[in-house]
Design a protein around this motif. Structure first.
Motif, short mmCIF file in Angstrom:
data_model
loop_
_atom_site.label_atom_id
_atom_site.label_comp_id
_atom_site.label_asym_id
_atom_site.label_seq_id
_atom_site.Cartn_x
_atom_site.Cartn_y
_atom_site.Cartn_z
N ASN A 61 0.50 -1.26 -0.12
CA ASN A 61 0.11 0.24 0.24
C ASN A 61 0.88 1.41 -0.10
O ASN A 61 0.36 2.39 0.44
CB ASN A 61 -1.13 0.52 1.20
N VAL A 62 1.98 0.95 0.38
CA VAL A 62 3.03 2.17 -0.40
C VAL A 62 3.59 2.37 -1.67
O VAL A 62 4.39 1.40 -1.64
CB VAL A 62 4.65 1.83 0.99
N ALA A 63 3.68 3.38 -2.35
CA ALA A 63 3.89 3.74 -3.05
C ALA A 63 5.32 4.57 -3.11
O ALA A 63 5.58 4.98 -2.42
CB ALA A 63 3.33 5.25 -4.36
N ALA A 111 21.89 -2.20 -10.80
CA ALA A 111 23.12 -1.87 -11.41
C ALA A 111 22.88 -0.61 -11.75
O ALA A 111 23.79 0.56 -12.32
CB ALA A 111 22.71 -2.97 -12.13
N ILE A 112 21.32 -0.44 -12.07
CA ILE A 112 20.96 0.90 -13.12
C ILE A 112 20.92 2.56 -12.13
O ILE A 112 20.87 3.32 -11.94
CB ILE A 112 19.60 0.91 -13.49
N LEU A 147 15.86 -7.60 -9.59
CA LEU A 147 16.41 -6.41 -7.87
C LEU A 147 18.05 -6.47 -8.56
O LEU A 147 18.52 -5.00 -8.26
CB LEU A 147 16.53 -7.40 -6.83
N SER A 148 18.68 -6.98 -9.00
CA SER A 148 20.28 -7.29 -9.44
C SER A 148 19.94 -5.72 -10.39
O SER A 148 20.74 -5.55 -10.00
CB SER A 148 21.07 -8.52 -9.68
N ILE A 196 11.88 1.23 -5.26
CA ILE A 196 11.33 0.15 -5.66
C ILE A 196 12.73 -1.39 -5.66
O ILE A 196 12.09 -2.14 -5.23
CB ILE A 196 11.19 -0.16 -7.20
N VAL A 197 13.09 -0.81 -5.42
CA VAL A 197 14.95 -1.50 -4.72
C VAL A 197 14.47 -1.98 -3.22
O VAL A 197 14.80 -2.96 -3.06
CB VAL A 197 16.50 -0.93 -4.62
N ALA A 198 15.06 -0.65 -2.33
CA ALA A 198 14.15 -1.41 -0.48
C ALA A 198 12.83 -1.77 -0.67
O ALA A 198 12.68 -2.77 0.01
CB ALA A 198 13.45 -0.52 -0.59
#
Length: 134
Positions: free
Chosen positions: A54-56, A97-98, A92-93, A63-65
């Motif tokens: 529910n958290v954007a 990297a990005i 995730l990897s 997003i990584v987190a």
């Protein structure tokens, strides 16, 4: 504390007792408090985990987190080589990297101690209530 499991196969038909590692005393109550405090802490952690969808995310690092939390939550469940876990780990990897890895995080010991004290207080009250009400 003496324990009779009441299972004839385990007691050869005769009631037997064995010593457990927790004595039936104040130390046993302390063990119960610590065990309940752990349950309260895990329940709180699971509540945070359940709130994640529910958290954007506000950034790629966000997003990584979120993906780190998902991958981390499954470490003890299932087979990490089964779909979709290798795929999620790959995404995730790629994102790391990005966008870069998560910033280094240092635990706040004062906050951790406050959380431990709160969970212990709640657990002490809970165990006391159980002992009072049978």
């Amino acid at each position: 504390m003496m324990v009779n499991p009441g299972i004839p196969v385990l007691t050869d038909g005769e009631p037997k007792t064995r010593r457990t590692s927790v004595p039936a005393s104040e130390e046993g109550s302390e063990y119960a408090v610590i065990r309940e405090a752990e349950v309260f802490a895990m329940t709180e952690a699971l509540r945070f985990q359940d709130a994640i969808p529910n958290v954007a995310a506000q950034s790629l690092v966000g997003i990584v987190a979120k993906l780190e939390m998902i991958v981390g939550a499954d470490r003890d469940i299932g087979d990490p080589t089964d779909f979709p876990w290798p795929h999620i780990a790959s995404v995730l990897s790629d994102l790391k990297a990005i966008a870069g890895d998560l910033p280094a995080y240092r635990l706040n010991r004062a906050a951790t101690r406050a959380d431990v004290a709160r969970h212990r207080k709640e657990a002490t009250e809970f165990v006391a209530a159980l002992e009072t009400h049978g």
